[in-house]
Design an enzyme around this catalytic site. Structure first.
Site, short mmCIF file in Angstrom:
data_model
loop_
_atom_site.label_atom_id
_atom_site.label_comp_id
_atom_site.label_asym_id
_atom_site.label_seq_id
_atom_site.Cartn_x
_atom_site.Cartn_y
_atom_site.Cartn_z
N ASN A 298 0.85 -1.20 0.00
CA ASN A 298 0.00 0.00 0.00
C ASN A 298 0.88 1.24 0.00
O ASN A 298 1.95 1.24 0.59
CB ASN A 298 -0.87 0.01 1.26
CG ASN A 298 -1.72 1.26 1.39
OD1 ASN A 298 -2.41 1.66 0.44
ND2 ASN A 298 -1.68 1.89 2.55
N HIS B 105 0.96 5.10 1.29
CA HIS B 105 0.28 6.00 2.23
C HIS B 105 0.98 7.37 2.19
O HIS B 105 2.21 7.43 2.23
CB HIS B 105 0.33 5.41 3.65
CG HIS B 105 -0.41 6.25 4.63
ND1 HIS B 105 -1.80 6.25 4.70
CD2 HIS B 105 0.02 7.17 5.53
CE1 HIS B 105 -2.17 7.12 5.62
NE2 HIS B 105 -1.10 7.69 6.14
N ASP C 127 -2.47 0.39 8.01
CA ASP C 127 -1.16 1.04 7.88
C ASP C 127 -0.12 0.47 8.84
O ASP C 127 0.87 1.15 9.18
CB ASP C 127 -1.26 2.58 8.06
CG ASP C 127 -2.17 3.21 7.01
OD1 ASP C 127 -2.13 2.77 5.86
OD2 ASP C 127 -2.92 4.15 7.37
C1 GAR Z 1 -2.74 9.04 -2.71
O1 GAR Z 1 -2.19 10.19 -2.13
C2 GAR Z 1 -2.55 7.84 -1.81
O2 GAR Z 1 -1.32 7.84 -1.14
C3 GAR Z 1 -3.68 8.01 -0.84
O3 GAR Z 1 -4.76 8.48 -1.63
C4 GAR Z 1 -4.27 9.16 -2.79
C5 GAR Z 1 -4.84 8.50 -4.01
O4 GAR Z 1 -4.52 9.21 -5.18
N1 GAR Z 1 -3.99 6.79 -0.15
C6 GAR Z 1 -4.38 6.73 1.11
O5 GAR Z 1 -4.59 7.71 1.78
C7 GAR Z 1 -4.58 5.33 1.66
N2 GAR Z 1 -4.59 5.34 3.08
P1 GAR Z 1 -4.57 8.53 -6.62
O6 GAR Z 1 -5.95 7.88 -6.78
O7 GAR Z 1 -4.38 9.68 -7.56
O8 GAR Z 1 -3.47 7.52 -6.71
#
Ligand code: GAR
Length: 204
Positions: A110, A112, A153
């Site tokens: 994942n 984060h 996480d």
């Molecule tokens: C990203 O910043 C990712 O790290 C976060 O959501 C965004 C998705 O963007 N994920 C989390 O917060 C998971 N806990 P994307 O759809 O443009 O890749």
């Protein structure tokens, strides 16, 4: 050697999925092949990115499934049916329970958008992570790629990269900088590392 078959789980814009697709093209990922993209959200723009790249897509909506167990069982069935060996959560906004994660130990990663253990766990996702970082007044934040277990996480950290907070940052500006300077780089690198290990383990 057969390349590791990867599924990417998404929920939204899919810029991290795009970074993975680009990394396949430019050779950063050479040990794995993205063969399936699953979204829990039928409107996710990430689905369009996958289609454009010629990758098979599926929508499995938690709402339609009714319970977490049925949702996860449907996900597992899709993975089995497609021979998936590794899963990348790239902006996937659903928490997975042990029923799911125990089936793929050290095979799910994942990304984060913070330096774990800061600003992580239940309730910290997407823009909320950057809002919390700015509210706390941290001067350095970043991104983490980690293995996924049943603790949100909480799995072993694979890669991290730090990013400076700048004067006048809004959550949106900070989110963009963390994506550009950290996430889009360390997610493909970590994906290659894990895919390579899986590929080498199954050499025939
Ligand atoms: C990203 O910043 C990712 O790290 C976060 O959501 C965004 C998705 O963007 N994920 C989390 O917060 C998971 N806990 P994307 O759809 O443009 O890749």
């Amino acid at each position: 050697m057969l390349k590791t078959k990867i599924a990417v789980f998404v929920s939204g814009g899919g810029t991290n999925l795009q970074a993975l697709i680009d990394a396949r093209k430019n050779g950063v990922i050479s040990s794995g092949k993205i063969t399936l993209v699953i979204s829990n959200n039928p409107d996710a723009y990430a689905l369009k990115r996958a289609e454009k790249a010629g990758i098979k897509t599926m929508v499995i909506s938690k709402k339609d499934c009714g319970t977490q167990k049925i949702f996860e069982d449907n996900l597992l069935m899709a993975l089995k049916n497609n021979g998936i060996e590794m899963i990348i959560l790239a902006g996937f906004m659903c928490i997975l329970s042990e029923n799911f994660t125990s089936q793929y130990p050290e095979r799910i990663i994942n990304v984060h958008p913070s330096l774990i253990p800061s600003f992580c766990g239940k309730g910290f996702y997407g823009i909320k992570v950057h809002e919390a970082a700015l509210a706390k007044g941290v001067k350095v934040t970043g991104a983490t790629v980690h293995f996924v277990n049943d603790i949100p996480d909480g799995g072993r950290i694979i890669k991290q990269k730090a990013v400076y907070v700048e004067e006048g940052d809004t959550p949106e500006i900070l989110q963009k900088r963390v994506m550009e300077q950290a996430e889009w780089q360390i997610l493909p690198e970590a994906a290659e590392e894990v895919a390579k290990k899986i590929m080498e383990g199954k050499e025939i």
